[in-house]
Design a protein around this motif. Sequence first.
Motif, PDB file in Angstrom:
ATOM      1  N   PHE A   1       7.577   3.926  36.267  1.00  0.00           N
ATOM      2  CA  PHE A   1       9.384   2.605  36.357  1.00  0.00           C
ATOM      3  C   PHE A   1       8.936   1.621  36.849  1.00  0.00           C
ATOM      4  CE2 PHE A   1      10.989   6.344  35.350  1.00  0.00           C
ATOM      5  CZ  PHE A   1      12.311   6.587  34.251  1.00  0.00           C
TER       6      PHE A   1
ATOM      7  N   TYR B   1       9.676  -1.730  34.656  1.00  0.00           N
ATOM      8  CA  TYR B   1      10.804  -2.933  35.349  1.00  0.00           C
ATOM      9  C   TYR B   1      10.205  -4.216  35.161  1.00  0.00           C
ATOM     10  CZ  TYR B   1      14.867  -0.137  35.145  1.00  0.00           C
ATOM     11  OH  TYR B   1      15.983  -0.115  34.840  1.00  0.00           O
TER      12      TYR B   1
ATOM     13  N   SER C   1      20.273   3.789  31.763  1.00  0.00           N
ATOM     14  CA  SER C   1      19.859   3.705  32.334  1.00  0.00           C
ATOM     15  C   SER C   1      19.156   4.062  33.211  1.00  0.00           C
ATOM     16  CB  SER C   1      19.257   2.800  32.659  1.00  0.00           C
ATOM     17  OG  SER C   1      19.978   1.596  33.179  1.00  0.00           O
TER      18      SER C   1
ATOM     19  N   TRP D   1       9.900  -5.763  31.794  1.00  0.00           N
ATOM     20  CA  TRP D   1      10.525  -6.440  31.215  1.00  0.00           C
ATOM     21  C   TRP D   1      11.581  -7.554  31.588  1.00  0.00           C
ATOM     22  CZ3 TRP D   1      13.884  -5.645  27.429  1.00  0.00           C
ATOM     23  CH2 TRP D   1      15.317  -5.904  27.433  1.00  0.00           C
TER      24      TRP D   1
ATOM     25  N   VAL E   1      12.772   0.085  42.208  1.00  0.00           N
ATOM     26  CA  VAL E   1      12.117  -0.786  41.112  1.00  0.00           C
ATOM     27  C   VAL E   1      13.608  -1.419  40.100  1.00  0.00           C
ATOM     28  CG1 VAL E   1      10.996   1.693  40.460  1.00  0.00           C
ATOM     29  CG2 VAL E   1      13.340   1.221  39.772  1.00  0.00           C
ATOM     30  N   GLN E   2      14.455  -1.128  40.206  1.00  0.00           N
ATOM     31  CA  GLN E   2      15.248  -2.519  39.818  1.00  0.00           C
ATOM     32  C   GLN E   2      15.254  -3.695  40.667  1.00  0.00           C
ATOM     33  OE1 GLN E   2      17.788  -2.513  37.144  1.00  0.00           O
ATOM     34  NE2 GLN E   2      18.579  -0.002  37.110  1.00  0.00           N
TER      35      GLN E   2
ATOM     36  N   PHE F   1      12.165  -5.325  39.013  1.00  0.00           N
ATOM     37  CA  PHE F   1      12.383  -6.477  37.692  1.00  0.00           C
ATOM     38  C   PHE F   1      13.429  -7.726  38.090  1.00  0.00           C
ATOM     39  CE2 PHE F   1      16.628  -7.716  35.882  1.00  0.00           C
ATOM     40  CZ  PHE F   1      15.623  -8.324  33.965  1.00  0.00           C
TER      41      PHE F   1
ATOM     42  N   PHE G   1      10.125   3.294  28.700  1.00  0.00           N
ATOM     43  CA  PHE G   1      10.887   3.442  29.244  1.00  0.00           C
ATOM     44  C   PHE G   1      11.409   5.171  29.188  1.00  0.00           C
ATOM     45  CE2 PHE G   1      13.314  -0.386  30.495  1.00  0.00           C
ATOM     46  CZ  PHE G   1      13.199   0.581  32.048  1.00  0.00           C
TER      47      PHE G   1
END
Length: 407
Positions: free
Chosen positions: A92, A96, A24, A99, A41-42, A45, A83
């Motif tokens: 992204f 996320y 990823s 997600w 972007v993480q 999430f 993705f």
Amino acid sequence: MVSLVRRYYLYRASLSSGFYIPVSVIYMESRGLGLPEIGLVQGTFLFSMVVWELPTGYLGDRLGRRASLALGSVVTVAVMAGFALANSTLGFAVVYGLWAVAWTLKTGTADAWLYELLATRGGEDEFSRVTGRADSALRLVSAAAALSASLLYTVDPTFPFFANAGLAALGLPVLFTLPRTRGVDADQVGRPDEPADTGPDSSPIGVREAARVLREQLSRPSIRWVVAYAALFNLVFSVTRVFEQPAMRSVGVPVAGLGALYAGFKLVSAVASSLTGAVHDRLGTRGVLFLLVPVVAVAYGAFAVVPALLVPALFLRRGLQRITRPVRTEYINDRVEDVGRATVLSGVSMVLTLISGTANVLGGRIAETVGPLTFLSATGVVVSLAAGLLWIGVRPVRTVSPDAAAS
């Protein structure tokens, strides 16, 4: 009943992210994102998980467990396809965010559905056994998927995501062979990192009451300081998960080797989970949680000197997290009353998630400047020192006593 449980195992196996996880981050790098953007972007999430935690739980109650799970699988298919199509930070971030919706729709609801199904057939006592076997099936599928993920990536970087989309889609026909449940026998089942109480004494409380209970419980030193202690190491583990792929690439791990490593990570996690009870019995709660200080400090400091030691440290990180998380949850469970237990555990989970998300966003810029290997090593050592001082100064882990409610 046996057939139903087996179909549940198949459905849980379809929830695997094994194709996606091993590639990823390097995939986002190939699409032009730097470490600051990847951290952002993480973090999106994790922040989105906090936002959607309650709404998706409510939606699961309104739509029904099976419909909510089906919606989660549909969103997962869309996310994995997203993705493959995304090529910007904004793209992204949107993926996320979706997600997180899919994640919160499925995780706790899947456990709630199983509990209710077993309860209608007088099999509540089988919940832990069935859940454990379902998790084992999920890990085995994830390990197999991880082995093929990097090979698929070398053929075409989008293939692992389409493979994960296909796996999620396979869960839909299995899901619709499972019966609906009424949602009356298990009023709340926690998220995967913070399992809530599902016993017969649990009862829902109002929003104001929940806020009051959470404020009161988190103000108690026996809970407040262990949450602060846990948050420090949760920060380390979270940024490691985000930036470990660039760090592994920097020490010479090829893309083709990432899948094998992630398959190994799954196996180590499974073994560590099975050893949690024995380690806890041997060391006790204080011993298990204090173990984080010296082990993280030495492991993370070592790969600053010998970069090749990064890989053993990543295996160790998985084992530590699997062993210490349930011990921490049990410690908190022992110190709160039945009424409000789920609220406290959810509140702790949200605190840890927010701190991890913030660390990911801020850490990306630092990792870009000093390099991911140096950043991870420094973070682990500094956090371990801070946690050691906290341990000496406030004794975050305290023995249960008759006066525990006031401690």
